[in-house]
Design a protein around this motif. Structure first.
Motif, mmCIF file in Angstrom:
data_model
loop_
_atom_site.group_PDB
_atom_site.id
_atom_site.type_symbol
_atom_site.label_atom_id
_atom_site.label_comp_id
_atom_site.label_asym_id
_atom_site.label_seq_id
_atom_site.Cartn_x
_atom_site.Cartn_y
_atom_site.Cartn_z
ATOM 1 N N PHE A 147 28.709 30.071 -25.096
ATOM 2 C CA PHE A 147 29.492 29.298 -24.130
ATOM 3 C C PHE A 147 29.107 27.828 -24.131
ATOM 4 O O PHE A 147 29.960 26.940 -24.126
ATOM 5 C CB PHE A 147 29.286 29.907 -22.737
ATOM 6 N N GLY A 148 27.795 27.549 -24.135
ATOM 7 C CA GLY A 148 27.332 26.165 -24.110
ATOM 8 C C GLY A 148 27.693 25.411 -25.377
ATOM 9 O O GLY A 148 28.031 24.221 -25.321
ATOM 10 N N LEU A 149 27.654 26.097 -26.521
ATOM 11 C CA LEU A 149 27.999 25.447 -27.784
ATOM 12 C C LEU A 149 29.470 25.052 -27.810
ATOM 13 O O LEU A 149 29.823 23.959 -28.270
ATOM 14 C CB LEU A 149 27.674 26.379 -28.948
ATOM 15 N N ILE A 150 30.337 25.923 -27.298
ATOM 16 C CA ILE A 150 31.760 25.596 -27.230
ATOM 17 C C ILE A 150 31.988 24.422 -26.279
ATOM 18 O O ILE A 150 32.848 23.563 -26.523
ATOM 19 C CB ILE A 150 32.569 26.820 -26.785
ATOM 20 N N THR A 151 31.214 24.352 -25.197
ATOM 21 C CA THR A 151 31.318 23.222 -24.275
ATOM 22 C C THR A 151 31.017 21.907 -24.990
ATOM 23 O O THR A 151 31.737 20.913 -24.829
ATOM 24 C CB THR A 151 30.339 23.407 -23.102
#
Length: 250
Positions: A147-151
């Motif tokens: 999730f954080g990487l996509i953010t």
């Protein structure tokens, strides 16, 4: 110097994540630890209902904003302590706030994104440019990457803030429903086994259903890729046939 100043918020978030991960705080959120201290936890929640909920939202916000691994344990703990409905609602708030902080820090650090993007961002760039709304929703609903990487990727691509928030809240909450349900189911099962964790704990209907739904979400990228590949192949074959060309060998 200006580039370093722009990157400072993101660097501080990364350092905070490292400190949080190395502090061993996530060890206290293991289901067996929660069961052993469940009476104390429920007493604290009863004595300070608003404070306990604010603390939970704050901890999840911090974890999501740093992209630290282990946020799933926090979400499971929320389901364990507050139940599926409340746990999902509070986790949704913390998840949205945390991803917003990480998005703003990343966007400020990257500036206009004029430098050559990393491989993952380059891979999703073309799809985002063609269909920004549909592609952003896809990235949030389908777990193709953490999730954080996509953010961070969406921040580099300068995804509009309204689209980022809407897709993050909607797509993230869908996963949170199943994850908090697993936490609530684990709490009920471990309470019956007096904190002893074995394979029978995972065979509870609520847990099995939630795990199955998460598994389906994880398989969606492969299913969509095969579907899209099949349609493109049929379209190419039809085009070659209409042009009088022989069909292309597989």
């Amino acid at each position: 110097m200006s580039r370093l100043r722009a990157a400072l918020p993101l660097v501080l978030l990364v350092l905070a994540g490292v400190v949080l991960f190395c502090s061993g705080a996530f060890d206290q959120l293991h289901p067996e630890q929660l069961v052993q201290h469940q009476d104390q936890l429920r007493a604290q929640v009863a004595d300070s209902p608003w404070l306990s909920r604010i603390v939970f939202i704050g901890v999840l916000t911090l974890a999501m904003s740093t992209g630290v691994p282990g946020t799933l344990l926090i979400i499971l703990a929320g389901g364990f302590v507050f139940g599926t409905l409340e746990g999902t609602a509070y986790a949704s708030i913390g998840m949205t706030l945390g991803t917003l902080i990480l998005y703003l820090a990343s966007r400020y650090a990257f500036g206009n994104g004029s430098r050559h993007p990393p491989a993952l961002i380059e891979r999703i760039h073309h799809g985002f440019e063609r269909h920004p709304v549909a592609y952003t929703m896809f990235l949030r609903f389908v777990p193709v990457a953490p999730f954080g990487l996509i953010t961070v990727c969406l921040a580099w691509l300068r995804c509009p803030l309204w689209l980022f928030l809407g897709a993050s809240w909607l797509g993230g909450t869908v996963s949170l429903i199943f994850e908090t349900s697993i936490g609530a189911g684990l709490g009920e099962a471990l309470a019956r086994t007096h904190g002893h964790f074995d394979s029978s704990v995972l065979l509870q209907p609520k847990i099995l259903l939630s795990l199955g739904c998460i598994g389906l979400l994880a398989l969606l990228p492969l299913l969509l890729e095969r579907l899209l590949r099949g349609r493109l192949h049929k379209a190419a074959s039809a085009s070659r046939k209409a042009s009088g060309l022989p069909p292309q060998a597989d």
